[in-house]
Design an enzyme around this catalytic site. Sequence first.
Site, mmCIF file in Angstrom:
data_model
loop_
_atom_site.group_PDB
_atom_site.id
_atom_site.type_symbol
_atom_site.label_atom_id
_atom_site.label_comp_id
_atom_site.label_asym_id
_atom_site.label_seq_id
_atom_site.Cartn_x
_atom_site.Cartn_y
_atom_site.Cartn_z
ATOM 1 N N SER A 63 19.805 4.615 13.525
ATOM 2 C CA SER A 63 18.429 4.191 13.197
ATOM 3 C C SER A 63 18.219 3.823 11.742
ATOM 4 O O SER A 63 17.150 3.300 11.406
ATOM 5 C CB SER A 63 17.441 5.274 13.581
ATOM 6 O OG SER A 63 17.225 5.212 14.959
ATOM 7 N N LYS A 66 17.188 0.409 11.225
ATOM 8 C CA LYS A 66 15.777 -0.010 11.354
ATOM 9 C C LYS A 66 15.185 -0.367 9.991
ATOM 10 O O LYS A 66 14.256 -1.169 9.883
ATOM 11 C CB LYS A 66 14.965 1.076 12.059
ATOM 12 C CG LYS A 66 15.403 1.318 13.528
ATOM 13 C CD LYS A 66 14.689 2.500 14.158
ATOM 14 C CE LYS A 66 14.863 2.665 15.656
ATOM 15 N NZ LYS A 66 16.141 3.096 16.154
ATOM 16 N N TYR A 188 19.660 -5.164 19.307
ATOM 17 C CA TYR A 188 19.267 -3.816 18.856
ATOM 18 C C TYR A 188 20.484 -2.874 18.836
ATOM 19 O O TYR A 188 20.712 -2.156 17.860
ATOM 20 C CB TYR A 188 18.163 -3.283 19.786
ATOM 21 C CG TYR A 188 17.835 -1.832 19.558
ATOM 22 C CD1 TYR A 188 16.922 -1.455 18.570
ATOM 23 C CD2 TYR A 188 18.451 -0.818 20.296
ATOM 24 C CE1 TYR A 188 16.639 -0.116 18.336
ATOM 25 C CE2 TYR A 188 18.170 0.510 20.075
ATOM 26 C CZ TYR A 188 17.265 0.866 19.099
ATOM 27 O OH TYR A 188 16.994 2.194 18.854
ATOM 28 N N TYR A 240 11.651 10.632 12.075
ATOM 29 C CA TYR A 240 11.170 10.915 13.431
ATOM 30 C C TYR A 240 9.901 11.754 13.370
ATOM 31 O O TYR A 240 9.104 11.647 12.452
ATOM 32 C CB TYR A 240 12.249 11.624 14.279
ATOM 33 C CG TYR A 240 13.637 11.091 14.115
ATOM 34 C CD1 TYR A 240 13.877 9.725 14.129
ATOM 35 C CD2 TYR A 240 14.711 11.938 13.957
ATOM 36 C CE1 TYR A 240 15.166 9.238 14.008
ATOM 37 C CE2 TYR A 240 16.002 11.449 13.830
ATOM 38 C CZ TYR A 240 16.209 10.106 13.849
ATOM 39 O OH TYR A 240 17.480 9.622 13.716
HETATM 40 O O1 DON Z 1 18.380 3.742 20.371
HETATM 41 C C1 DON Z 1 18.837 4.848 20.118
HETATM 42 O O2 DON Z 1 18.508 5.860 20.732
HETATM 43 C C2 DON Z 1 19.865 4.961 19.006
HETATM 44 N N1 DON Z 1 20.637 3.768 18.888
HETATM 45 C C3 DON Z 1 19.220 5.184 17.681
HETATM 46 C C4 DON Z 1 18.428 6.432 17.634
HETATM 47 C C5 DON Z 1 18.214 6.934 16.268
HETATM 48 O O3 DON Z 1 19.088 6.988 15.416
HETATM 49 C C6 DON Z 1 16.867 7.473 16.011
HETATM 50 N N2 DON Z 1 15.833 6.506 16.126
HETATM 51 N N3 DON Z 1 14.802 6.337 15.615
#
Ligand code: DON
Length: 304
Positions: A63, A66, A188, A240
């Site tokens: 993430s 992002k 993504y 998060y």
């Molecule tokens: O889509 C997912 O669940 C993972 N590729 C990324 C999740 C992550 O690192 C936390 N997301 N905000």
Amino acid sequence: MDYQALLEQIHDQLRPVIGQGQVANYIPELAGVSPQHFGMAVVQLDGTVHAVGDARVPFSIQSISKLFTLVMALQCEGDALWQRVGREPSGNPFNSLVQLERESGIPRNPFINAGALVLADVLCTRYAVPETAVVDLTRKLAGHEDIHYNRRVAKSERDTAHRNAAMAYFIKSFGNLRNPVPQVLDAYCRHCAIEMNCVDLARAVTLLAHHGVLPRTGERLLSLGAAKRINALMLTCGTYDAAGDFAFSVGLPAKSGVGGGIVALVPGECGVCVWSPGLAPSGNSLAGSLALEHFTTLTGRSIF
Ligand code: DON
């Protein structure tokens, strides 16, 4: 500030904690990563690097991508982006679907999965191969070419992306995705599968510590306002559903990923990255969160 001695002190203090927590196992390719890794790096605005432990071992940024896709989506769309994605903490897990129905397919913020799917859609519209464009940005920010996305990790995530797929189709049903869902999911998952190390990532976020100007070249990549807003979103939504607690205990803009990396920055001073794959129940690296708490406590450098 003797950052090198400080990082060594933090590493020593954390030895008993390293290895604790759960490695993300819902992405099969990530389940095999050893929880014993720990690396941390500080890169100052003048380019000076301080590093300990596994700071030069590449890991899956997940993430943290992002942050890079947000930089690019803002470069493409400017403020129009905020009609398609909000700026409020979600108060829900990063992969939650519940708010999307009540809020008409407008994700709460760009750092939850739903928001990042909209960012990926913006990049699918703008670029023929969005993952190449994102990798190019990470190379530019890190100052070298040896950055790639891991095809095995991307495939592993794509093959099991049922929840993200559900989210993407739901957003699409509200008209907030322009491109075919499979194409958005491919992009993504590839963004999440980019691999970088702590030094690369600490250097990359010096862009935001330097208010949108790449310190290495003096090139402005983001307006002052866009850099301010990204930093604010990192503080309020970057870790998060634990962002409030993270602001309370660390007090820096930060973005975490389920690969166990966390980037943070001290405005006007440096970028920081810590990696340790064992996650707390919040999804943030357990040792990484504590390392950043020690960092701000010992240096007195937080934004508060
Ligand atoms: O889509 C997912 O669940 C993972 N590729 C990324 C999740 C992550 O690192 C936390 N997301 N905000």
